[in-house]
Design a protein around this motif. Sequence first.
Motif, PDB file in Angstrom:
ATOM      1  N   ASP A 187     -10.003  11.220   7.519  1.00 28.34           N
ATOM      2  CA  ASP A 187      -9.295  11.646   6.303  1.00 28.34           C
ATOM      3  C   ASP A 187      -7.872  12.040   6.638  1.00 28.34           C
ATOM      4  O   ASP A 187      -7.604  12.604   7.691  1.00 28.34           O
ATOM      5  N   LEU A 188      -6.973  11.757   5.731  1.00 27.77           N
ATOM      6  CA  LEU A 188      -5.593  12.166   5.902  1.00 27.77           C
ATOM      7  C   LEU A 188      -5.541  13.667   5.649  1.00 27.77           C
ATOM      8  O   LEU A 188      -5.704  14.129   4.538  1.00 27.77           O
ATOM      9  N   GLY A 189      -5.345  14.433   6.699  1.00 31.30           N
ATOM     10  CA  GLY A 189      -5.379  15.879   6.576  1.00 31.30           C
ATOM     11  C   GLY A 189      -4.024  16.480   6.281  1.00 31.30           C
ATOM     12  O   GLY A 189      -3.920  17.631   5.893  1.00 31.30           O
ATOM     13  N   ASN A 190      -2.969  15.710   6.476  1.00 29.39           N
ATOM     14  CA  ASN A 190      -1.639  16.264   6.319  1.00 29.39           C
ATOM     15  C   ASN A 190      -0.723  15.198   5.751  1.00 29.39           C
ATOM     16  O   ASN A 190      -0.453  14.196   6.401  1.00 29.39           O
ATOM     17  N   VAL A 191      -0.221  15.400   4.552  1.00 32.54           N
ATOM     18  CA  VAL A 191       0.649  14.399   3.942  1.00 32.54           C
ATOM     19  C   VAL A 191       2.016  14.363   4.603  1.00 32.54           C
ATOM     20  O   VAL A 191       2.800  13.466   4.366  1.00 32.54           O
ATOM     21  N   TYR A 192       2.320  15.359   5.448  1.00 35.85           N
ATOM     22  CA  TYR A 192       3.599  15.408   6.160  1.00 35.85           C
ATOM     23  C   TYR A 192       3.448  14.920   7.594  1.00 35.85           C
ATOM     24  O   TYR A 192       4.164  15.350   8.485  1.00 35.85           O
TER      25      TYR A 192
ATOM     26  N   ASP B 100      -7.612  17.373  -4.110  1.00 31.25           N
ATOM     27  CA  ASP B 100      -8.164  16.566  -3.023  1.00 31.25           C
ATOM     28  C   ASP B 100      -7.191  15.421  -2.715  1.00 31.25           C
ATOM     29  O   ASP B 100      -6.822  14.649  -3.608  1.00 31.25           O
ATOM     30  N   VAL B 101      -6.797  15.309  -1.447  1.00 30.73           N
ATOM     31  CA  VAL B 101      -5.850  14.268  -1.044  1.00 30.73           C
ATOM     32  C   VAL B 101      -6.406  12.875  -1.338  1.00 30.73           C
ATOM     33  O   VAL B 101      -5.659  11.976  -1.729  1.00 30.73           O
ATOM     34  N   ALA B 102      -7.691  12.681  -1.197  1.00 35.70           N
ATOM     35  CA  ALA B 102      -8.301  11.367  -1.474  1.00 35.70           C
ATOM     36  C   ALA B 102      -8.127  11.006  -2.947  1.00 35.70           C
ATOM     37  O   ALA B 102      -7.860   9.849  -3.280  1.00 35.70           O
ATOM     38  N   HIS B 103      -8.253  11.980  -3.844  1.00 32.67           N
ATOM     39  CA  HIS B 103      -8.051  11.717  -5.274  1.00 32.67           C
ATOM     40  C   HIS B 103      -6.584  11.423  -5.565  1.00 32.67           C
ATOM     41  O   HIS B 103      -6.267  10.555  -6.394  1.00 32.67           O
ATOM     42  N   GLN B 104      -5.678  12.113  -4.891  1.00 33.07           N
ATOM     43  CA  GLN B 104      -4.255  11.838  -5.069  1.00 33.07           C
ATOM     44  C   GLN B 104      -3.916  10.429  -4.584  1.00 33.07           C
ATOM     45  O   GLN B 104      -3.121   9.717  -5.197  1.00 33.07           O
TER      46      GLN B 104
ATOM     47  N   LEU C  75      -7.194  16.203 -14.449  1.00 35.46           N
ATOM     48  CA  LEU C  75      -7.621  14.814 -14.248  1.00 35.46           C
ATOM     49  C   LEU C  75      -8.904  14.810 -13.426  1.00 35.46           C
ATOM     50  O   LEU C  75      -9.037  15.542 -12.450  1.00 35.46           O
ATOM     51  N   GLY C  76      -9.829  13.978 -13.816  1.00 33.77           N
ATOM     52  CA  GLY C  76     -11.098  13.848 -13.090  1.00 33.77           C
ATOM     53  C   GLY C  76     -11.183  12.494 -12.417  1.00 33.77           C
ATOM     54  O   GLY C  76     -10.280  11.664 -12.533  1.00 33.77           O
ATOM     55  N   GLU C  77     -12.283  12.266 -11.729  1.00 34.82           N
ATOM     56  CA  GLU C  77     -12.456  11.004 -11.013  1.00 34.82           C
ATOM     57  C   GLU C  77     -12.421   9.799 -11.947  1.00 34.82           C
ATOM     58  O   GLU C  77     -11.937   8.738 -11.568  1.00 34.82           O
TER      59      GLU C  77
END
Length: 131
Positions: free
Chosen positions: A116-121, A86-90, A52-54
């Motif tokens: 930026d959200l560096g850790n989803v946990y 990339d978390v931003a893309h997710q 998947l792309g942008e």
Amino acid sequence: MATALASAASRILRHEFRATIPKTEVVIPRWWSGRYDVIDPARFIVKGGGHLGEADLSPHSSIGQEIRAKYEDTGLVYVTNTGLTDVAHQRDLAKIIMGQETEYEGGANPRGRATDLGNVYDIGAPLDAAL
């Protein structure tokens, strides 16, 4: 005579005790068998194809429209094999369903939305905690 009285009292107590216990059926647990018996997976799974792309992260893209359609049909969507790292893309992918994010206002610890959200946990521990 004391033995006869004790025996009679024991029988009475057992009878009264049994009368007070509600009769219930035994609940037999059912464990997940690994099959989706309720909803056909084709109704909620979207296959990302690994790349998947942008452009795919827009609600107007073909993937975005498929995500919205499946979510509106079932209230559930599971996007597999996105290839996104990339978390931003997710996050952008999740926004197809969620719309705009809301600011978290609960808890006692800062969440740092300005960065930026560096850790989803993220557990919300103090920033200087050595976890």
